[in-house]
Design an enzyme around this catalytic site. Sequence first.
Site, short mmCIF file in Angstrom:
data_model
loop_
_atom_site.label_atom_id
_atom_site.label_comp_id
_atom_site.label_asym_id
_atom_site.label_seq_id
_atom_site.Cartn_x
_atom_site.Cartn_y
_atom_site.Cartn_z
N HIS A 125 -20.85 -75.10 29.42
CA HIS A 125 -21.76 -74.12 28.52
C HIS A 125 -21.05 -74.59 26.82
O HIS A 125 -21.82 -74.20 25.87
CB HIS A 125 -21.18 -73.07 28.48
CG HIS A 125 -21.45 -72.01 29.94
ND1 HIS A 125 -21.99 -70.60 29.37
CD2 HIS A 125 -21.42 -71.68 30.90
CE1 HIS A 125 -23.03 -70.37 30.72
NE2 HIS A 125 -22.49 -71.39 31.32
N SER A 168 -27.38 -76.48 29.04
CA SER A 168 -27.90 -77.24 30.71
C SER A 168 -29.09 -78.10 30.74
O SER A 168 -29.67 -78.17 29.57
CB SER A 168 -28.47 -76.16 31.33
OG SER A 168 -27.73 -75.23 31.95
N GLU A 176 -16.88 -83.09 61.67
CA GLU A 176 -18.56 -82.32 61.14
C GLU A 176 -19.18 -82.73 60.64
O GLU A 176 -19.48 -84.20 59.55
CB GLU A 176 -17.70 -81.40 60.26
CG GLU A 176 -16.94 -80.17 61.01
CD GLU A 176 -17.49 -79.16 61.93
OE1 GLU A 176 -18.53 -79.15 62.89
OE2 GLU A 176 -17.71 -78.17 61.23
N LYS A 217 -34.51 -64.71 38.28
CA LYS A 217 -34.51 -65.96 39.55
C LYS A 217 -33.76 -66.62 40.16
O LYS A 217 -34.31 -66.49 41.41
CB LYS A 217 -35.29 -66.96 38.47
CG LYS A 217 -35.86 -68.20 38.91
CD LYS A 217 -36.19 -69.35 37.78
CE LYS A 217 -37.14 -70.00 38.45
NZ LYS A 217 -37.61 -71.47 37.83
N ASP A 218 -32.57 -66.41 39.83
CA ASP A 218 -30.96 -66.53 40.55
C ASP A 218 -31.18 -65.67 41.84
O ASP A 218 -31.11 -65.78 42.95
CB ASP A 218 -30.20 -66.96 39.65
CG ASP A 218 -29.84 -68.05 39.25
OD1 ASP A 218 -30.50 -68.97 39.70
OD2 ASP A 218 -29.16 -67.68 38.58
#
Length: 426
Positions: A217, A221, A289, A245-246
């Site tokens: 922030h 971005s 894994e 959208k998320d």
Amino acid sequence: MPEGLHDSDVKNPVLRWVDQRLPVISMIQREYGTFPTPRNFNYFWNFGALAMITLAIMIATGIFLSMQYVANTSLAFDSVERIMRDVNYGWLLRYVHMNGASMFFIVIYIHIWRGLHYGSYKTPRELLWMFGVLIFLLMMATAFLGYTLPWGQMSFWGATVITNLFSAVPIVGDHIVTWLWGGFSVDNPTLNRFFSLHYLLPFVITGVVFLHIAALHITGSNNPLGIEPKGPQDTIPFHPYYTIKDSVGIVVYFIVFAILVFFMPNYLGHPDNYIPANPLVTPAHIVPEWYFLPFYAVLRAVPDKLGGVAMMGGAILILFVLPWLDQSPVRSMRFRPIAKWFFYLWTVNFFVLMWVGGKPAEAHYVLIARVATAYYFAYFLVILPALAKLERPLPLPTSIAQSVLKRVRGGGPLPAPAAAKPMDKA
């Protein structure tokens, strides 16, 4: 307004009274409501939110599971079976937690891939990237510790193999192994230590996540074009567009998660871990894994124990210095016609390492692992630095808005500037 109170815009009188004294609502509105974000995010930018949701799920299910789990070598395996059979919805908690680890790594691997592809590690986001790599390291430690807790065959022998790697450290290696074990073999003190650390580390991860978000922030971005917003026309408020959208991505994610939990909950696990740990019986093929397999392949590709441990650690730590290895003035691989193909080859190479890491360390598998390991490091240490000097990037768009509007209107090709912009525009 009395002195010392925050000037709040909240309409509800009760919430405004709280916000004037503790401006949490205003902070959330500023950071997630009106926060300006580039208007051209694609769905790869969903995965940061998905990672936070998965972390919350893992912490919540882990807390409930810890209420029923017994960290004792004589009782651990049976306590897990009791959770599965006798505890109300214990099977669901365990399957969500167990498969949540795999989903977490899937999300993080895609998140890292997006950062590599779009150059999100470059100036001014170096610290943001480094916090992300630190989160990845903490995740790997947490996942390894969690894998030992069911105390099945793979749990026990995985703990034995991985902790023994520290013995390769000169002078102090054996002392480190003894300290990790709490004795002279993997036993009850080891399980107690691993359980305590497995419970603690997710909260450490949460703290680093807050630092990661704070750094995001501050710098803002990155975006698919890799260019900085030049004005209000290049950005939109985070809410409501990106929250919606998320939300679409979150719904799809939960559908995939639910299919894994309800229809193939053991698909990504190892059947030997449903056999109680037995120090006297070594499994025919000890494998970690799936999300550790690429780095396990790097470890086995080097015949020397210390060299293998160093290479395995270097395969992760090299990401910390990536911002200084890639000096190209252009961020996004969209505008790097040569680098993007080397990057796509690196992506395939990563899956090759994952595949060969699950195979026996013999014959042609070792050769493939060595070739793939060589390319993994060559990409970061040789190819990216060389291309930064030799490659001629494509012209960048003049702004985010111009690129978005051209694509929406279906216009012709973008007008190209005279030359690629320097880093402050990239």
